[in-house]
Design a protein around this motif. Sequence first.
Motif, PDB file in Angstrom:
ATOM      1  N   LYS A 137       0.907  -1.170  -0.049  1.00 57.51           N
ATOM      2  CA  LYS A 137      -0.070   0.008  -0.202  1.00 57.51           C
ATOM      3  C   LYS A 137       0.669   1.295   0.085  1.00 57.51           C
ATOM      4  N   GLU A 138       2.198   1.222   0.405  1.00 54.53           N
ATOM      5  CA  GLU A 138       2.904   2.309   0.241  1.00 54.53           C
ATOM      6  C   GLU A 138       3.743   2.594  -0.856  1.00 54.53           C
ATOM      7  N   THR A 139       3.840   1.942  -1.787  1.00 55.65           N
ATOM      8  CA  THR A 139       4.637   1.732  -3.082  1.00 55.65           C
ATOM      9  C   THR A 139       3.742   1.535  -4.092  1.00 55.65           C
ATOM     10  N   ALA A 140       3.956   2.512  -5.194  1.00 62.11           N
ATOM     11  CA  ALA A 140       3.160   2.443  -6.483  1.00 62.11           C
ATOM     12  C   ALA A 140       3.212   1.258  -7.100  1.00 62.11           C
ATOM     13  N   SER A 141       2.163   0.672  -7.359  1.00 63.77           N
ATOM     14  CA  SER A 141       2.192  -0.421  -8.343  1.00 63.77           C
ATOM     15  C   SER A 141       2.312  -0.069  -9.768  1.00 63.77           C
ATOM     16  N   ASN A 142       2.584  -0.934 -10.555  1.00 65.95           N
ATOM     17  CA  ASN A 142       2.747  -0.921 -12.016  1.00 65.95           C
ATOM     18  C   ASN A 142       1.639  -0.143 -12.687  1.00 65.95           C
ATOM     19  N   ALA A 143       0.341  -0.792 -12.306  1.00 64.92           N
ATOM     20  CA  ALA A 143      -0.853  -0.164 -12.894  1.00 64.92           C
ATOM     21  C   ALA A 143      -0.988   1.327 -12.542  1.00 64.92           C
ATOM     22  N   GLN A 144      -0.696   1.765 -11.074  1.00 63.39           N
ATOM     23  CA  GLN A 144      -1.027   3.141 -10.800  1.00 63.39           C
ATOM     24  C   GLN A 144      -0.032   4.006 -11.451  1.00 63.39           C
TER      25      GLN A 144
END
Length: 423
Positions: free
Chosen positions: A146-153
Amino acid sequence: MALSRIWSAFIIVAIVVAGIKCFFFGQSDIFNWMVVGKADDAANPLKMDGVIETCWTAVNICLKLIGIMALFMGFMSIAERAGGIRLLSRIISPFFSRLFPEIPKGHPATGHMVMNFSANLLGLDNAATPFGLKAMESLQELNKDKETASNAQIMFLCLHASGLTLIPVSIIAVRASLNAANPTDIFIPCMIGTFITTMAAMLIVSYKQKIRVFQPVIMAWVLGISAAIMMLVLYLNTLSADGLQSFSGILSNGLILLIFLLIILGAVYKKINVFEAFVEGARGGFETSVKIIPYLVGMLIAISLLRTSGTFELIISGFKYVFTALGTDTRFIDGIPTALIKPLSGSGARGMMINTMTTHGVDSFAGRLSATLQGSTDTTFYIIAVYYGAISVRNTRYSVGAMLLADLVGIIAGIFLAYFFFG
């Protein structure tokens, strides 16, 4: 971590530059300027307010956003309960399932992203932000860390930040107010420039995420959308400035009302408690608007320090010196400040564009170039602060680098387009 380092660098560089100006060049009032600020100076759009005024500005932005967020998030809640978002997701899933492989087919995030991209395309900033924030929240549900941006984001935000807009109405309106001979002559360069920036963002992130862009489905969608946009551009290019603004108003505002109507009709057909769903969604919009205040204050303060310390002027002067020394055509340099400021401040870039037009002439090469660049890039750091702040993502990974690289492509494309169209 990358954003933290950039933010720290902004503040350190700004204060160091101000200190040099104060102690070596006798500009003793610069520290007062940075903290307190002065009245807006049309002759110098880079210096408009200090950090105190900027804090108020950030909070005012969020307060104004509360009502808009409540409105659109309320209608989004109704659409979700009625199944409209999932229907939109299924329609677009053949394309998005390849560009966003981490998103399950039919997930509401797809529909939210489509709504955001559509609003951006029509220049509906008020609608694009709520749809975009809702998309980020939906993508956060799928995010394991939740604290790290995902690839999709990252993919979504980079495409959003590329600022693909069909009709640059505000730029045309500014040119018309300054008595341009043909206020709409920057329309096609702006459209092509912002399209190139969007394609660059998609290719950059796809390369980083090892997504095969040249798949038949992706190419078919991209080429189909490109053809549709081109046909609409050819039609709009036949309209006058007044006709273009009138068409834009009817299209954008009419589309919003049509969306509202379809959502309500669908909800009534599905026997949804419409008002209850609206209130629930609007409550979420209020909470999101309040949540982004600290992030927006922090980012705008850093940008304000860069502007008021004179760091921007120093960078611009450096560009002029280098290209003059190289003996190249330096006409484009007078229009470049708009592009350099745009990733940091939308209002600052708009002020610089107007300043360039009034200084060099609205129909000058520099004036037209600044308008083209204003329409080819977006406010990267504002977007980063608001969208990641809304979902409390701290590790943005390579988001900033990808966005700035796409912006650089857009700037280079804008310069070439200006030379091609206005020579």
